[in-house]
Design an enzyme around this catalytic site. Sequence first.
Site, PDB file in Angstrom:
ATOM      1  N   GLY A 137       0.779  -1.306  -0.037  1.00 28.74           N
ATOM      2  CA  GLY A 137       0.060  -0.112   0.114  1.00 28.74           C
ATOM      3  C   GLY A 137       0.816   1.209   0.027  1.00 28.74           C
ATOM      4  N   HIS A 362      37.776 -42.351  23.550  1.00 30.92           N
ATOM      5  CA  HIS A 362      37.371 -42.924  21.907  1.00 30.92           C
ATOM      6  C   HIS A 362      36.262 -43.892  22.293  1.00 30.92           C
ATOM      7  CE1 HIS A 362      41.934 -42.212  22.091  1.00 30.92           C
ATOM      8  NE2 HIS A 362      41.998 -43.211  23.020  1.00 30.92           N
ATOM      9  N   ALA A 379      38.940 -47.172  25.461  1.00 30.41           N
ATOM     10  CA  ALA A 379      38.309 -47.306  24.116  1.00 30.41           C
ATOM     11  C   ALA A 379      37.293 -48.270  24.093  1.00 30.41           C
ATOM     12  CB  ALA A 379      39.267 -47.290  23.002  1.00 30.41           C
ATOM     13  N   SER A 404      40.364 -51.201  27.810  1.00 30.91           N
ATOM     14  CA  SER A 404      39.485 -51.267  26.401  1.00 30.91           C
ATOM     15  C   SER A 404      38.649 -52.435  26.343  1.00 30.91           C
ATOM     16  CB  SER A 404      40.496 -51.140  25.368  1.00 30.91           C
ATOM     17  OG  SER A 404      41.527 -49.927  25.290  1.00 30.91           O
TER      18      SER A 404
END
EC number: 2.7.7.23
Length: 455
Positions: A137, A362, A379, A404
Amino acid sequence: MGLSVIILAAGQGKRMASSTPKILHPLGGIPLLERVVNTARLLNPHTIHVVYGNGGSHVREKLNYLPVHWIEQSQQLGTGHAVLQAIPFCQNEDRVLILYGDVPLISPKTLNSLLENTPSNGLGVVVAELPDPTGLGRIIRDDFGNILSIVEHKDVAEHQLKIREINTGIMTTTAMNLKKWLPQLNNNNCQKEYYLTDTVALAVAEGCPVGGVAAQCCEEVQGVNDRWELTKLERYYQRLMAKKLSLAGVTIIDPERFDARGENIEIAPDVVIDVNVILEGNVQLDRNVRIGPNVILKNTTVGENTEIHANSVIEAAVIKANCSVGPFARLRPGSVLEEGAKVGNFVEMKKTTLGRGSKANHLTYLGDTIIGKNVNVGAGTITCNYDGANKWQTKIEDGAFIGSNVALVAPLTVGKNATIGAGSTLSQDAPPDQLTVARERQRTIKGWHRPTKKE
């Protein structure tokens, strides 16, 4: 005179091509409508009315935590008709501010300027000058610069097409004025709708003061009509966030590849954020934190001097000072790293506390586990916390050493300074200061031959 805010949010949003109502689409991680409500709240109104239509109960259900008064517009007959649904709930002496649920970046500064510069009995609008005003507008002024009316784009005469000053739709006047003008609106226009903007001409005809306040920038009054407009506005917002953080002492390696998706993001000076980092929800980063590339942090606190390495995904975690996480680590909700703890590559944690100076470097899963200080998790260690029906907790006390490829079948406790031999599967507690091994003794089968294929 109190302030009452009306937010118009009933549009169908067909151009979004989505089953999700437009006002629920996020910008910077927050729904469009919620952003507008949050801005309105900064003005301290006594009431915020939201006029909704498309999406109906779904919109209310998703945003039921907002402190607003919901008003349904069952038929979408235009902006004037939408305000007419809300105005009976406003006191005559109220100053009414009209906002839009799909204009998410309007600033409190501009709104305060509008409220302060509009006479108590007058009408004020926020205007902007655009290089391409197509679809919007136009502000019609007389030779002296006074606003005479607002003409919607579909009703603009050919000689008015060159006007670049547009109406943003944001408006303020008294509730009494609106109660007087709104019933006078008609739908004699191309869209057969009741335009709120027609109240400007009614005000002028009455001799009511009409003024315009310019927006600070085009983007703050940009409405969202389709996905591409939302995408462009999202990138503008992210650049704003990156600039704000940079000026506060944060290093953003590439502002074009940074995303902040939430309102409560606090980052201290001397933090470094690499590329493609996403911060979601409530995130706090203390001094000297370094965030590597491709990291996602959601509802997480990170203590000073901690480094989050590349490709880590962290949600609802507390990471204290001097820690190291990743690369390729996943910390799920309830994870806590005490000071100096280390989580390495391909480690996943959930509802687990890793004690001061402890490390899991890990290929490890730690779920529902309490780990003391100075523990080494080898790990391939797995805490077997789920029996198919319930979750169980594992406790690993200070100074323990887990070899591990160990499986810890919860519930159990590994005692202080205990050592668990590699490859063990434990289903009972391991005593402190002892070596516990739970594996079959190695043996060699003499005379064994590898099978051969049949001819």
